[in-house]
Design an enzyme around this catalytic site. Structure first.
Site, PDB file in Angstrom:
ATOM      1  N   ALA A  76       0.835  -1.201   0.000  1.00 14.72           N
ATOM      2  CA  ALA A  76       0.000   0.000   0.000  1.00 14.72           C
ATOM      3  C   ALA A  76       0.868   1.247   0.000  1.00 14.72           C
ATOM      4  O   ALA A  76       2.004   1.230   0.487  1.00 14.72           O
ATOM      5  CB  ALA A  76      -0.938   0.004   1.213  1.00 14.72           C
ATOM      6  N   ASP A  77       0.299   2.315  -0.547  1.00 12.81           N
ATOM      7  CA  ASP A  77       0.952   3.621  -0.500  1.00 12.81           C
ATOM      8  C   ASP A  77      -0.104   4.673  -0.218  1.00 12.81           C
ATOM      9  O   ASP A  77      -1.140   4.706  -0.894  1.00 12.81           O
ATOM     10  CB  ASP A  77       1.651   3.933  -1.824  1.00 12.81           C
ATOM     11  CG  ASP A  77       2.421   5.244  -1.757  1.00 12.81           C
ATOM     12  OD1 ASP A  77       3.390   5.322  -0.973  1.00 12.81           O
ATOM     13  OD2 ASP A  77       2.043   6.202  -2.469  1.00 12.81           O
ATOM     14  N   SER A  78       0.132   5.507   0.780  1.00  9.82           N
ATOM     15  CA  SER A  78      -0.831   6.543   1.175  1.00  9.82           C
ATOM     16  C   SER A  78      -0.207   7.914   0.986  1.00  9.82           C
ATOM     17  O   SER A  78       0.972   8.116   1.290  1.00  9.82           O
ATOM     18  CB  SER A  78      -1.253   6.366   2.635  1.00  9.82           C
ATOM     19  OG  SER A  78      -1.887   5.120   2.827  1.00  9.82           O
TER      20      SER A  78
END
Length: 201
Positions: A76-78
């Site tokens: 994931a990347d936020s």
């Protein structure tokens, strides 16, 4: 969230984030942690913020996929997004102060891209989620107090939301877990679908 069922495949979290690990543990998943250690670009691609978080989450999943023979990888990347610009992780305390002053008194978007990558067949499920976050106006004293906690370190937007009664930020649209770094509601659905598909083949 009550989801303690076992999955019919090995599960790997491609992140060293303590917040993502805590979300997975609270959801009842059994998993391993293998950080991806990839450089994260912060400049928007042609598709804007959605394309950027999708691209980085895919890079993270691909880096770990090369190291394992079987299992399902969650990457994931936020990234915070305000006025059509990404708000990256602060480089230092001075940068965190600048970012927090920018976000103070605004409502911004928080996007997370997720890549669920299964080995050895390399099937991928990719999606992005958006939450809207209201940041109340901070006084100089409140800003100094927050910076002293060091909770801004390693966080896009220079803040780490508290799920209950956060004194500074409020999720006004979307999932709180998405703001923390992993949209657990949609991840649960994707893992459930992958588990069902796995059993049927």
């Amino acid at each position: 969230m009550d989801n303690a069922r076992a999955l019919p495949f090995r599960l790997i979290l491609a992140s060293a984030s303590p917040a993502r690990r805590e979300l997975m543990e609270r959801a009842g998943y059994s998993f391993e942690v293998i950080p991806s250690h990839v450089d994260e670009p912060t400049e928007p691609l042609g598709e804007g913020i959605r394309g950027l978080v999708q691209h980085v989450s895919w890079l993270k999943a691909a880096a770990v996929a090369r190291t394992i023979d079987e299992g399902a990888i969650i990457a994931a990347d936020s990234l915070a997004w305000l006025h059509d610009q990404p708000i990256a992780k602060p480089a230092d305390e001075a940068d965190a102060r600048r970012i927090l002053r920018t976000l103070s008194g605004t409502t911004h978007e928080l996007w997370t891209g997720v890549c669920l990558w299964r080995r050895p067949d390399d099937m991928q499920v990719i999606w992005q989620e958006r939450s809207r976050v209201a940041f109340r106006t901070l006084s100089d004293a409140e800003l100094d107090t927050y910076l002293a906690t060091r909770q801004w370190e390693g966080c896009s937007g220079a803040y780490a939301i508290q799920e209950k009664d956060d004194p500074y930020v409020q999720v006004v649209e979307g999932s709180a877990s998405n703001v923390i770094g992993l949209p657990m509601e949609s991840l649960e659905r994707a893992l459930g679908w992958m588990a069902t598909w796995f059993k049927s083949v």
